[in-house]
Enzyme design. Sequence first.
Site, PDB file in Angstrom:
ATOM      1  N   HIS A  15      -6.442  14.989   0.063  1.00 47.44           N
ATOM      2  CA  HIS A  15      -5.336  14.445  -0.680  1.00 47.44           C
ATOM      3  C   HIS A  15      -3.894  14.080  -0.368  1.00 47.44           C
ATOM      4  CE1 HIS A  15      -2.894  14.044  -4.655  1.00 47.44           C
ATOM      5  NE2 HIS A  15      -1.911  15.142  -3.957  1.00 47.44           N
ATOM      6  N   CYS A  56      -3.569  10.088  -9.281  1.00 42.26           N
ATOM      7  CA  CYS A  56      -4.167   9.803  -7.833  1.00 42.26           C
ATOM      8  C   CYS A  56      -5.478   9.598  -7.976  1.00 42.26           C
ATOM      9  CB  CYS A  56      -3.974  11.267  -6.984  1.00 42.26           C
ATOM     10  SG  CYS A  56      -4.735  11.130  -5.412  1.00 42.26           S
ATOM     11  N   ASP A  88       0.895   9.744  22.390  1.00 42.10           N
ATOM     12  CA  ASP A  88       2.181  10.153  22.884  1.00 42.10           C
ATOM     13  C   ASP A  88       2.376  10.525  24.392  1.00 42.10           C
ATOM     14  OD1 ASP A  88       1.306  12.845  23.332  1.00 42.10           O
ATOM     15  OD2 ASP A  88       2.707  13.500  21.599  1.00 42.10           O
ATOM     16  N   SER A  89       3.571  10.682  24.967  1.00 45.65           N
ATOM     17  CA  SER A  89       3.637  10.871  26.331  1.00 45.65           C
ATOM     18  C   SER A  89       3.312  12.232  26.822  1.00 45.65           C
ATOM     19  CB  SER A  89       4.997  10.358  26.827  1.00 45.65           C
ATOM     20  OG  SER A  89       6.085  10.964  26.203  1.00 45.65           O
ATOM     21  N   ASP A 141       4.820   8.745  12.555  1.00 44.69           N
ATOM     22  CA  ASP A 141       3.704   9.716  12.633  1.00 44.69           C
ATOM     23  C   ASP A 141       4.409  11.006  12.167  1.00 44.69           C
ATOM     24  OD1 ASP A 141       3.862  11.809  14.958  1.00 44.69           O
ATOM     25  OD2 ASP A 141       5.315  10.183  15.316  1.00 44.69           O
ATOM     26  N   CYS A 143      -7.774   9.846  -5.194  1.00 44.24           N
ATOM     27  CA  CYS A 143      -8.605  10.308  -4.142  1.00 44.24           C
ATOM     28  C   CYS A 143      -9.506  11.269  -4.677  1.00 44.24           C
ATOM     29  CB  CYS A 143      -7.594  11.451  -3.143  1.00 44.24           C
ATOM     30  SG  CYS A 143      -7.286  12.724  -3.797  1.00 44.24           S
ATOM     31  N   CYS A 194      -8.466  14.495  -6.339  1.00 46.55           N
ATOM     32  CA  CYS A 194      -7.982  14.492  -7.565  1.00 46.55           C
ATOM     33  C   CYS A 194      -9.202  13.907  -8.554  1.00 46.55           C
ATOM     34  CB  CYS A 194      -7.029  13.626  -7.714  1.00 46.55           C
ATOM     35  SG  CYS A 194      -5.439  14.521  -6.969  1.00 46.55           S
TER      36      CYS A 194
END
Lengths: 372, 372
Positions: free
Chosen positions: B337, B306, B93-94, B268, B308, B311
Amino acid sequence: MKKTFKIKASDSSSSARAGIIHTPHGPIETPAFAPVASQGTIKGLPHNLLQSLGAQLILVNSYHLFLRPGMDTLSQLGGIHSFISWQKPILSDSGGFQIYSLSPLVKVKKEGVKFTSHLDGTKIFLSPEDVIEIQVKLGSDIMMTLDHFLPFPSSKEKMKKAVELTSHWAKRSKDAFLQHYSSQLLWGISQGSVYWDLRKESIEDLLEIEFDGYALGGLGIGEPKSQLKEILEKAGSLLPEDKPRYLMGIGYINDILEAVERGIDLFDCVLPTRNARNGTLFTSKGKVVIKNLKYAQDQRPLDEECSCYTCQNFSRAYLRHLYERQEISSAILNTIHNLHFYLDIFSKIRQAIQSNLYHSLKCSIIDKKEEE
Amino acid sequence: MKKTFKIKASDSSSSARAGIIHTPHGPIETPAFAPVASQGTIKGLPHNLLQSLGAQLILVNSYHLFLRPGMDTLSQLGGIHSFISWQKPILSDSGGFQIYSLSPLVKVKKEGVKFTSHLDGTKIFLSPEDVIEIQVKLGSDIMMTLDHFLPFPSSKEKMKKAVELTSHWAKRSKDAFLQHYSSQLLWGISQGSVYWDLRKESIEDLLEIEFDGYALGGLGIGEPKSQLKEILEKAGSLLPEDKPRYLMGIGYINDILEAVERGIDLFDCVLPTRNARNGTLFTSKGKVVIKNLKYAQDQRPLDEECSCYTCQNFSRAYLRHLYERQEISSAILNTIHNLHFYLDIFSKIRQAIQSNLYHSLKCSIIDKKEEE
């Protein structure tokens, strides 16, 4: 008594030996290092990363887990392996060391130890039987007896009493343990500091009671190195060959190398993980204090000889940046490196003993270190 | 102008589209989510874990990196990809948003922005050209122009001036960028809050200058949802189909779903990572605040649907224990997660658009959430 330890190889020019400790959750190749997971996790590392580093076992603190989440929750959740989802061996310490070092008020009596929780001042009494009960509920693979730990230096008179109490508690611990018909291993802890006659008495008392393994407690707390080595030497001759030996809490690589040479099989220490979080990193060329300005533009890995994820991917400059920014990934990457460094040395130690090259390995490592 | 965006599929019943942004470090499948790595690392996650979650790109903050480690070090170390060892796309980002939100003293002039460092009060002046220079040195894949951000609500009069300055800076940014013959992409940021006439003016100014992509800035900061949707709708009609669209800083899943429906391609937000560290976890059944006592003995995973690592391996009880003990692994496991949850939703969004099932996906997700 069940046979849980087997020697695979002995060094011809020293007392170093390589073996296997059989536990309910699998074997531990020795000499072994147990990373410390006080609260049921290595600080800075999830289990999958720890396992990929080759950790064979972890150490948990009965004292901390007894206080929080407490034994009700731990029982409810099926014991420590299930609670923390770690399926390899777990060693639980008895909590003795934490009681004496963390609690603001401790009263040691023959029946047990009375102390106040370092968290909220609650008064707690634990007998050696309670400590066995706690560890049976935990379901750890290797349990330790409650001992009476004293700081260094302590008078011989006081130490004599501590040894007597430790032996008395050890006997009661064994008796309590036998009520449970558990497949867990119970190891005894000797005290006596560097007074050899007391240490000898302590060890002999434990041998008479018979344990699955024998620990040397109350060392690495300021006693001169020469006296530590002497105790290790003499204890090595006294302890039976066919039982594993554990030097508690000692983590300097130089001390570990000396102890392995004198027949020690197991170690644990917070040093690699705590130092990692403090930005002190072990390398094959010596220590790196990563916050130092001289690393700000250093493109090299921490250790050019190291194959860990951190060294294979990141520069000292980036690691310094993460440390200075207090990023969580600083702790993670540093812990990966320091634990890899330790576990790698232990792997080399085991190989060297089996190849009868322990002495030259020791020299090659010890020469490069200036750890104190 | 080089063509860096390609639409693969468009939803028949809305403006949602699936595409690919081509960058010097590889493609980004859209709609995409950029986890925030302000200082060059995701908080709580080393890159290898992030990559295994399927992150396609990360966002770094020019403002933070400019202050520390500074551009000398970053140039010396070969730019941002090399410094942080991340070889996939990076969006920088700037720094505009950080200057306005972190600096205690900001003075905006036509030439640029004067501010004091939030770290040590050093006075700094940055022109839009400087900001391009910084990002060219960083070598990020997607660079953003310096904009003039105002809080919500701001008067129309003030916002009009902010839009004019943003357009003026955008033009100068583009001119400065063209001096560099860089393969990096430069995206423009529109302002104007929810004043459609101003937002329209801002977007039209950017379109005239021509950028590789167009961002909507200054949203998600308190304006009513209905007005946000209206702006997204209208902006969607105004922006060219063949350029990617980025809604900056917006992270609530409901808002993301509405925005995708209106043609947004990139997002984002710190929400999944920051909430993870604060113990607020997203699940397919709604939010879980892991510190709550009711989870103390809860053996279930966070989210039974889930896949992941967290989990698949750990109970809510253990995650609560780690959170309460302030263990670093609490941040790690929670971040795994939450980011998995976000990246998985984006993967489903992309699939749904390509299968023309976006509407039913949106309904199935949005119904279960109560995020605000």
